[in-house]
Design a protein around this motif. Structure first.
Motif, short mmCIF file in Angstrom:
data_model
loop_
_atom_site.label_atom_id
_atom_site.label_comp_id
_atom_site.label_asym_id
_atom_site.label_seq_id
_atom_site.Cartn_x
_atom_site.Cartn_y
_atom_site.Cartn_z
N GLY A 1 -0.68 -17.31 18.48
CA GLY A 1 -0.22 -16.86 17.17
C GLY A 1 -1.20 -17.22 16.07
O GLY A 1 -0.82 -17.34 14.90
N ASP A 2 -2.48 -17.40 16.44
CA ASP A 2 -3.52 -17.84 15.51
C ASP A 2 -4.04 -16.60 14.76
O ASP A 2 -5.20 -16.20 14.92
CB ASP A 2 -4.63 -18.53 16.29
CG ASP A 2 -5.64 -19.25 15.40
OD1 ASP A 2 -5.44 -19.26 14.17
OD2 ASP A 2 -6.62 -19.81 15.94
N ALA A 3 -3.17 -16.00 13.98
CA ALA A 3 -3.49 -14.73 13.33
C ALA A 3 -2.59 -14.52 12.13
O ALA A 3 -1.51 -15.11 12.02
CB ALA A 3 -3.32 -13.58 14.32
N LEU A 4 -3.05 -13.68 11.23
CA LEU A 4 -2.32 -13.32 10.02
C LEU A 4 -2.31 -11.80 9.91
O LEU A 4 -3.16 -11.12 10.50
CB LEU A 4 -3.01 -13.90 8.78
CG LEU A 4 -3.11 -15.42 8.71
CD1 LEU A 4 -4.22 -15.83 7.74
CD2 LEU A 4 -1.78 -16.03 8.25
N PHE A 5 -1.36 -11.28 9.12
CA PHE A 5 -1.38 -9.84 8.90
C PHE A 5 -0.83 -9.50 7.52
O PHE A 5 -0.11 -10.27 6.91
CB PHE A 5 -0.61 -9.09 9.99
CG PHE A 5 0.88 -9.27 9.98
CD1 PHE A 5 1.71 -8.32 9.39
CD2 PHE A 5 1.48 -10.38 10.56
CE1 PHE A 5 3.09 -8.45 9.39
CE2 PHE A 5 2.86 -10.53 10.57
CZ PHE A 5 3.66 -9.57 9.98
N GLU A 6 -1.22 -8.33 7.06
CA GLU A 6 -0.69 -7.74 5.83
C GLU A 6 -0.14 -6.36 6.17
O GLU A 6 -0.78 -5.59 6.89
CB GLU A 6 -1.79 -7.59 4.76
CG GLU A 6 -2.31 -8.89 4.19
CD GLU A 6 -1.30 -9.58 3.29
OE1 GLU A 6 -0.53 -8.87 2.60
OE2 GLU A 6 -1.28 -10.82 3.27
N THR A 7 1.05 -6.07 5.67
CA THR A 7 1.63 -4.74 5.81
C THR A 7 1.46 -4.02 4.48
O THR A 7 1.93 -4.50 3.45
CB THR A 7 3.12 -4.83 6.18
OG1 THR A 7 3.26 -5.66 7.33
CG2 THR A 7 3.68 -3.45 6.47
N LEU A 8 0.81 -2.87 4.52
CA LEU A 8 0.40 -2.17 3.30
C LEU A 8 1.02 -0.78 3.24
O LEU A 8 1.22 -0.13 4.27
CB LEU A 8 -1.12 -2.02 3.27
CG LEU A 8 -1.95 -3.28 3.52
CD1 LEU A 8 -3.36 -2.92 3.90
CD2 LEU A 8 -1.94 -4.18 2.30
N LYS A 9 1.31 -0.36 2.02
CA LYS A 9 1.73 1.02 1.80
C LYS A 9 0.59 1.75 1.08
O LYS A 9 0.12 1.30 0.03
CB LYS A 9 3.01 1.07 0.96
CG LYS A 9 3.63 2.46 0.85
CD LYS A 9 5.02 2.39 0.24
CE LYS A 9 5.69 3.76 0.24
NZ LYS A 9 7.09 3.70 -0.24
N VAL A 10 0.16 2.87 1.67
CA VAL A 10 -0.97 3.63 1.12
C VAL A 10 -0.49 5.04 0.83
O VAL A 10 -0.01 5.74 1.72
CB VAL A 10 -2.15 3.64 2.11
CG1 VAL A 10 -3.35 4.37 1.48
CG2 VAL A 10 -2.54 2.23 2.52
N VAL A 11 -0.62 5.46 -0.41
CA VAL A 11 -0.17 6.79 -0.84
C VAL A 11 -1.35 7.55 -1.43
O VAL A 11 -1.98 7.08 -2.38
CB VAL A 11 0.96 6.68 -1.88
CG1 VAL A 11 1.40 8.07 -2.35
CG2 VAL A 11 2.16 5.92 -1.30
N ASN A 12 -1.66 8.68 -0.82
CA ASN A 12 -2.79 9.50 -1.28
C ASN A 12 -4.06 8.67 -1.44
O ASN A 12 -4.77 8.74 -2.45
CB ASN A 12 -2.44 10.20 -2.60
CG ASN A 12 -1.32 11.20 -2.44
OD1 ASN A 12 -1.19 11.84 -1.39
ND2 ASN A 12 -0.48 11.33 -3.45
N SER A 13 -4.32 7.85 -0.44
CA SER A 13 -5.52 7.00 -0.37
C SER A 13 -5.55 5.91 -1.44
O SER A 13 -6.62 5.37 -1.75
CB SER A 13 -6.80 7.85 -0.46
OG SER A 13 -6.87 8.72 0.66
N LYS A 14 -4.40 5.55 -1.98
CA LYS A 14 -4.31 4.43 -2.91
C LYS A 14 -3.43 3.36 -2.29
O LYS A 14 -2.28 3.62 -1.91
CB LYS A 14 -3.72 4.87 -4.26
CG LYS A 14 -3.67 3.72 -5.25
CD LYS A 14 -3.30 4.19 -6.64
CE LYS A 14 -3.35 3.03 -7.64
NZ LYS A 14 -4.68 2.40 -7.71
N ILE A 15 -3.96 2.14 -2.19
CA ILE A 15 -3.23 1.03 -1.58
C ILE A 15 -2.38 0.37 -2.66
O ILE A 15 -2.91 -0.16 -3.64
CB ILE A 15 -4.18 0.01 -0.96
CG1 ILE A 15 -5.17 0.68 0.00
CG2 ILE A 15 -3.39 -1.08 -0.24
CD1 ILE A 15 -6.29 -0.23 0.45
#
Length: 282
Positions: free
Chosen positions: A26-40
């Motif tokens: 579990g030596d890891a991190l993550f980000e969950t992102l919402k991207v709309v029309n190529s804008k994060i």
């Protein structure tokens, strides 16, 4: 297509080895992102949370991990999956590579991988469908900032989600070892009582959520509200006027019922209107 360290490969070819430290420990991190029309959405906040989390995890941050570089890699992945002109849910995963036992090998180097999938809603809306929660009491989170990292160690969230499904619930609320309510399985918790809004403090062990931060910012601009980051006891839940959950994918999810208490969603609707107004100015 999956982006592995800058190389786009078919998902079927993107396998991690059994020595990957994110898989083994579990030596890891993550980000969950919402991207709309190529804008994060809220990219700067996501980036700085990731960098702060990597420092807490004592990861050696690669020199090329600038905000511009990672944004370019995310958008490249979105484009490769034909989602540039639509809405995408993106997961950016960072791990410490391979080598070592609990103590990482000195040769271990940070990897990243990015996956993108279609998501239906460009802006945030309130889902008025019935949404019931209860406390998850089989296991507890430890108070402290380490519990608030968005790491790959999400055992409580996994088995809590199974518990919710088995009991006909939409979600569960998580407790820390002090028996304070700290969050939902998939997002931060807000409690509304009159003009007083409460959300658990980070020290209680809740996730340092990006949408939590956005909601706090817009609420604190309203001089008619008292906004607190303070511990929430289970007894307060049934006295509340509203409860809602926040995360960057859904936005704001009102809770309809907790045990015998039912709630409205009027305040949650005003919050999401303010969040969408903020997004339009970005």
């Amino acid at each position: 297509m999956v982006n592995f360290n800058g190389e786009l490969v078919p998902e079927a070819d993107s396998k991690l080895t059994s020595e990957n430290r994110g898989y083994k420990y579990g030596d890891a991190l993550f980000e969950t992102l919402k991207v709309v029309n190529s804008k994060i959405f809220f990219w700067e906040d996501h980036y700085f949370r990731l960098m702060a989390s990597m420092r807490i995890m004592r990861m050696d941050i690669p020199m090329n991990f600038t905000m511009e570089f990672l944004e370019e890699q995310i958008l490249k992945t979105v484009e490769a999956n034909n989602l540039s002109s639509s809405v995408a849910r993106v997961r950016l995963n960072v791990d410490r590579g391979e080598g070592g036992k609990y103590m990482p090998s000195k040769d271990a180097t940070v990897n990243y991988n990015i996956v993108a999938e279609v998501h239906p809603n460009p802006f945030y809306t309130i889902d008025d469908s019935f949404y019931e929660v209860d406390l998850y009491k089989d296991y507890y989170m430890a108070p402290g900032l380490l519990s608030g990292l968005k790491s790959n160690s999400k055992v409580i969230q996994v088995i809590g989600s199974i518990y919710a499904e088995e009991n006909g619930l939409n979600n569960c609320l998580v407790l820390n070892t002090n028996k304070s309510v700290i969050e939902a399985l998939n997002g931060n918790l807000f409690l509304v009582k009159g003009d007083r809004i409460k959300t658990p403090p980070l020290e209680d062990g809740c996730l340092k959520g990006i949408m939590r931060q956005q909601v706090l910012e817009v609420l604190r601009k309203d001089v008619n509200l008292i906004v607190e980051e303070a511990s929430i006891s289970p007894f307060e839940l049934q006295k509340a006027d509203e409860l809602f959950i926040t995360n960057v994918i859904v936005g704001v999810q009102p809770i309809s019922k907790y045990r015998k208490k039912e709630y409205g969603s009027e305040f949650a609707k005003t919050v999401i209107t303010k969040i969408n107004a903020k997004l339009r100015l970005l």
